[in-house]
Structure formats: C-alpha cells, structure tokens
Scaffold this active site. Structure first.
Site, short mmCIF file in Angstrom:
data_model
loop_
_atom_site.label_atom_id
_atom_site.label_comp_id
_atom_site.label_asym_id
_atom_site.label_seq_id
_atom_site.Cartn_x
_atom_site.Cartn_y
_atom_site.Cartn_z
CB THR A 119 -0.62 -11.35 -2.28
OG1 THR A 119 -2.03 -11.20 -2.17
CG2 THR A 119 -0.07 -10.31 -3.24
CB SER A 131 -5.29 -8.77 -9.72
OG SER A 131 -5.25 -7.53 -9.04
CB ILE A 150 1.28 -12.08 4.43
CG1 ILE A 150 1.63 -12.63 3.04
CG2 ILE A 150 0.40 -13.04 5.21
CD1 ILE A 150 0.47 -12.77 2.07
CD GLN A 174 -28.56 24.42 -1.66
OE1 GLN A 174 -28.01 24.84 -2.67
NE2 GLN A 174 -29.85 24.44 -1.51
CD GLU A 194 -10.15 -10.05 2.69
OE1 GLU A 194 -11.17 -10.67 2.40
OE2 GLU A 194 -9.77 -9.83 3.84
N GLY A 195 -9.06 -8.37 -3.16
CA GLY A 195 -9.61 -8.13 -4.48
C GLY A 195 -9.82 -6.64 -4.68
CB THR A 196 -8.13 -4.15 -6.90
OG1 THR A 196 -8.46 -4.80 -8.14
CG2 THR A 196 -6.71 -4.49 -6.50
C1 LIG Z 1 -2.09 -3.72 3.67
C2 LIG Z 1 -2.26 -4.93 2.80
C3 LIG Z 1 -2.59 -6.14 3.41
C4 LIG Z 1 -2.76 -7.28 2.62
N1 LIG Z 1 -3.04 -8.50 3.22
C5 LIG Z 1 -3.00 -9.63 2.47
C6 LIG Z 1 -3.11 -10.93 3.09
O1 LIG Z 1 -3.29 -11.06 4.30
N2 LIG Z 1 -3.01 -12.02 2.29
C7 LIG Z 1 -2.82 -11.94 0.94
O2 LIG Z 1 -2.71 -12.98 0.30
N3 LIG Z 1 -2.72 -10.72 0.33
C8 LIG Z 1 -2.80 -9.58 1.05
N4 LIG Z 1 -2.68 -8.35 0.45
C9 LIG Z 1 -2.48 -8.28 -1.00
C10 LIG Z 1 -3.67 -7.71 -1.75
O3 LIG Z 1 -4.74 -8.61 -1.75
C11 LIG Z 1 -3.14 -7.34 -3.16
O4 LIG Z 1 -2.34 -6.18 -3.00
C12 LIG Z 1 -4.24 -7.12 -4.15
O5 LIG Z 1 -4.88 -8.32 -4.44
C13 LIG Z 1 -3.73 -6.49 -5.47
O6 LIG Z 1 -2.59 -7.13 -5.94
P1 LIG Z 1 -1.33 -6.23 -6.37
O7 LIG Z 1 -1.04 -5.35 -5.23
O8 LIG Z 1 -0.25 -7.13 -6.83
O9 LIG Z 1 -1.86 -5.33 -7.56
P2 LIG Z 1 -1.92 -5.75 -9.12
O10 LIG Z 1 -2.65 -7.04 -9.27
O11 LIG Z 1 -0.57 -5.62 -9.72
O12 LIG Z 1 -2.85 -4.60 -9.68
C14 LIG Z 1 -2.36 -3.29 -9.99
C15 LIG Z 1 -3.54 -2.50 -10.55
O13 LIG Z 1 -3.98 -3.11 -11.77
C16 LIG Z 1 -5.35 -3.45 -11.68
N5 LIG Z 1 -5.60 -4.68 -12.42
C17 LIG Z 1 -4.93 -5.87 -12.35
N6 LIG Z 1 -5.47 -6.75 -13.19
C18 LIG Z 1 -6.50 -6.14 -13.80
C19 LIG Z 1 -7.45 -6.52 -14.79
N7 LIG Z 1 -7.47 -7.77 -15.30
N8 LIG Z 1 -8.36 -5.62 -15.20
C20 LIG Z 1 -8.36 -4.37 -14.69
N9 LIG Z 1 -7.51 -3.94 -13.75
C21 LIG Z 1 -6.58 -4.81 -13.32
C22 LIG Z 1 -5.61 -3.61 -10.19
O14 LIG Z 1 -6.98 -3.46 -9.89
C23 LIG Z 1 -4.75 -2.51 -9.62
O15 LIG Z 1 -5.42 -1.28 -9.69
C24 LIG Z 1 -2.58 -7.20 1.22
C25 LIG Z 1 -2.27 -5.97 0.62
C26 LIG Z 1 -2.10 -4.85 1.40
C27 LIG Z 1 -1.74 -3.56 0.72
#
Ligand SMILES: Cc1cc2nc3c(=O)[nH]c(=O)nc-3n(C[C@H](O)[C@H](O)[C@H](O)COP(=O)(O)OP(=O)(O)OC[C@H]3O[C@@H](n4cnc5c(N)ncnc54)[C@H](O)[C@@H]3O)c2cc1C
Length: 392
Positions: free
Chosen positions: A129, A135, A160, A288, A373-375
């Site tokens: 990232t 993403s 990271i 309930q 690891e992929g939202t």
């Molecule tokens: C605590 C923590 C630990 C992490 N550890 C690692 C690590 O070890 N190594 C590493 O490489 N990364 C790591 N990450 C990064 C993590 O994988 C990313 O935060 C994540 O992939 C999302 O990227 P972003 O935060 O830039 O969000 P963005 O990509 O900017 O997304 C923002 C929002 O938009 C949505 N979105 C984006 N594109 C689309 C689309 N095409 N269609 C619909 N919705 C979309 C997303 O789902 C999200 O809700 C870590 C993150 C955190 C918070």
C-alpha cells in the site's frame, strides 16, 4: 464427501492454541491495547510453541504443517485471545507467503529460515500500500531502477504491519510505471539496508498490539538477486502482480478466521452476561429481543466458519477459488465480526460502552477486517468478476 469433523491432530492443535490464548494472550490484551507496544514477550512464547512458523515447509526450517484448516483454527483461537496480539504472531506470514509464492529455491532457503527460529522470532513485512495506491494497487509509484548489479528503490509505503521493525521487508515497486500492473515487481529488503527507514508510526482505533507504520525507501540499494521471482523473461520467473494476487487470494480465509475469533469472543462474553444480568425479574436472555439477537450471532458465526473451512478444504484439495470462495470467506467473516461485536455491546447495554469491559475493544478490533487485505468492497468486486467469468 463433505466432512465437518476435525481430525485428532486438528483437535489437539485447537486445544493447545486455545489454552495458550487463554493463559498468555487474553490477560495481556487490555495492557497492549493501552500501551500500543509490540507484544514481543507474547510473540516469543508463541514462537517457542512453533505458532509463528508452523506452516512453513520443513526443508526451509519450518514445521511443515501445510493443512489450511489447521492454519485457520490457529488464527481463530489466537484472535479469540486478542486480534492485535494474534496479528503480531501471524503477520509475518504475508511476507513469507510472497516469498513462498514468488521466490526461487535459493531465496526461500535464505529468507524463510529466518522466520523459523523458535528462540529468536524475526518479523516480515509485506509492503504493497501507498498513499495513492490503496485498493488500486496498479497505481504504485515506488520505483525500482536497475543500476548494474543492484536495484535502487525510492518511494513511501503506508499502513505497513511490522513496517520498519521487520527483519525482512517484501516491497512491491514499479520497474516501468507506463505498464501499470505488468510493470510491478517484488523485492526483498534486509533490515539495516542503507536508505530503508521507518516513517510515521500510526496510532490506531483497534488491533493496537500490532505495529503499523510507514516504510520509506530513499536510494535504497539492494542486490539484483533480491528481486522475487527472477528477472522478467527468465525461465520460471513470476511477475510481481501475479504474485501479489496469488498471495492475497490465499491469505484471505486466514484473515477471515482471525475476524471469526473476535466475533466468537464477543458472542461468548455476551451470552454469559445475558444469563447473569437480571432485568424485569429475569435473566435478559429470556427476553426475546436479546435471545433472538444471540441466536442470530451464533448462526452468523457458524456460517462464517463454514465458508472459511470450505476455503481451507479447497486449498487442501488444490481446487482453485473459481467463484471467489476465498474472498467470500473474508468478506462474510469481516462483516460478521463487525455485526456480532456491535450486537454483543448492545447485550451489555451501558456496561458494554465502558472500557472496563472488553466488548468495546472487540468492536474497535473488528473494524479492520472490513478494510485490510482488500476492503469489503474490493472483495465484492473480486467475487462479482469471478461469478460472471465462471458463469454461475
Ligand atoms: C491497520 C492496517 C494495517 C495494514 N497493513 C498493511 C500491510 O501490512 N501491507 C500493506 O501493503 N497494506 C496494509 N494496509 C493497507 C490496507 O490494505 C489498505 O488500507 C486497504 O487496501 C484500502 O486502501 P486505502 O486505505 O487506500 O483505501 P482506498 O482504496 O482509498 O478506499 C477508500 C474506500 O473506497 C472504496 N473503494 C475503492 N475503490 C473502489 C471501487 N473500485 N469500487 C468500490 N469501492 C471502492 C474502498 O473499499 C474504501 O471503502 C493496512 C491498513 C491498515 C489500516
């Protein structure tokens, strides 16, 4: 044949890890949530039991336990204890998995063995990232330029896990930005390599016992031999993009299993509480509204585990995830962890909102499983493309 039973070996592993989580992890969870320090003392105890490296092949120094379902059981139990500490025990697996998927035999021998010392556990960090490439991994701007027998890396990775404290950083960089995905490659950077440094350490909402930081590369020179998967065009060379997809695809059910551990912890706590809390002259689970909530929580937890174990069964039988089954398990378990922890908090009423009780921490911990690891949205993209391509 469909078989929902665990083998005697799997049951023994489950029992051993559960006892470890109960004795060594749970009692430390609150302390590490507050201090946000890396839980080295617990990770060292876990390493002695092989929990940091049990799944690596024996030929590279591991214990050779390759059964995927065993892996997911371990993740569930550790994160039942505490997801932040569980992540610290397990997170090296992602960098190791990149090396296992893309590395040459020589690279595997050199680096996997480092993660397998029960007396001196060392960490790996997987650096994909970037600020402008979350993403959308194809937008990576960290560059890797070949200069003689060395690659020179420049760029900043963010969020990271184990960033800057790991012994081995696996870094995805572009060798030619105009190629997008196709220009990506992965590189191994050893600790103490000049030009590699830790940037900002993040302060997080949850999983605080897991270290998260920026990783900065400024004219960071590494030997050409540290490119994972060999040079393009070399026989057997694996591209960085293919390696990243393959690595993440197989890690997803394990991430789901960790989320499941949090959900189960919160559900068990809420169930017990509901039997003891009396309002309107009876235990609240006999109302309930609360009883049905607990029934839904139990059902969702079982459904999540079935998806995770199915993915594990597919991995064990070398059946590809053609319909996005790995993503389905991570997506569902992440959503269930969020729903179940919030419901558990509701069962505790005002007490659930207080930091004297662990439920608010489980809510905070659960949220990350819809992000890293992929939202959740990215998992839905993967599944929707897979089912369209597969035809059903
Ligand atoms: C605590 C923590 C630990 C992490 N550890 C690692 C690590 O070890 N190594 C590493 O490489 N990364 C790591 N990450 C990064 C993590 O994988 C990313 O935060 C994540 O992939 C999302 O990227 P972003 O935060 O830039 O969000 P963005 O990509 O900017 O997304 C923002 C929002 O938009 C949505 N979105 C984006 N594109 C689309 C689309 N095409 N269609 C619909 N919705 C979309 C997303 O789902 C999200 O809700 C870590 C993150 C955190 C918070």
């Amino acid at each position: 044949m469909v078989d929902f039973g665990l083998t005697e070996e799997q049951k023994a592993m489950q029992k051993m890890v559960h006892e470890f989580a109960e004795k060594e992890i749970r009692p430390r969870a609150e302390e590490y949530d507050q201090s946000e320090d890396f839980p080295w003392d617990v990770v060292k105890k876990a390493a002695k039991l092989g929990l940091t490296h049990f799944w690596f092949p024996e030929e590279y120094g591991g214990i050779g336990e390759t059964d995927a379902i065993t892996h997911f059981i371990v993740a569930e139990e550790l994160c039942w204890g505490c997801a932040g500490i569980g992540t610290s025990i397990l997170s090296t697996g992602l960098a190791a998995s990149a090396i296992m998927v893309m590395g040459t035999d020589e690279q595997k021998k050199k680096y996997i063995g480092r993660f397998c010392d029960p007396d001196n556990p060392r960490l790996g960090a997987m650096c994909l990232t970037e600020p402008e490439a979350g993403s959308d991994v194809s937008n990576i701007s960290t560059t890797a330029k070949l200069d003689g027998d060395e690659y020179v890396l420049n760029g900043t990775k963010c969020f990271i896990t184990n960033g800057g404290i790991a012994d081995v950083h696996v870094v995805f960089a572009t060798t030619d930005r105009s190629l997008g995905w196709a220009g990506l490659a992965a590189f191994i950077i050893d600790k103490d390599t000049p030009g590699l440094s830790m940037g900002k350490k993040e302060k997080k909402m949850g999983v605080r016992a897991s270290h998260t930081a920026e990783v900065v590369m400024a004219d960071c020179r590494i030997p050409k031999a540290n490119r994972l998967g060999g040079e393009p065009g070399e026989p057997g060379s694996t591209s960085g993009a293919f390696g990243a997809i393959s690595m993440l695809e197989h890690s997803r059910p394990g991430v789901g299993a960790s989320a499941l551990g949090i959900a189960r912890a919160a559900y068990e706590y809420a169930l017990e509480y509901s039997k003891n809390r009396v309002q309107f002259r009876k235990p609240i689970h006999l109302h309930q509204g609360i009883g049905f909530k607990l029934a839904d929580m139990a059902t969702k937890i079982d459904a999540a585990r079935l998806l995770i174990w199915r993915a594990g069964w597919m991995v064990n039988n070398r059946i590809p995830f053609q319909r996005g089954e790995g993503s389905m398990s991570k997506l569902y378990a992440g959503d269930v962890a969020m729903e179940v922890t919030v419901d558990a908090l509701q069962v505790l009423g005002g007490y659930g909102y207080m930091r004297d009780y662990p439920v608010e921490r489980w809510v905070r911990d659960a949220k990350i499983y819809q992000i890293w690891e992929g939202t959740a949205e990215v998992q839905r993209m993967v599944i929707s493309r897979a089912i369209a391509a597969h035809g059903k």
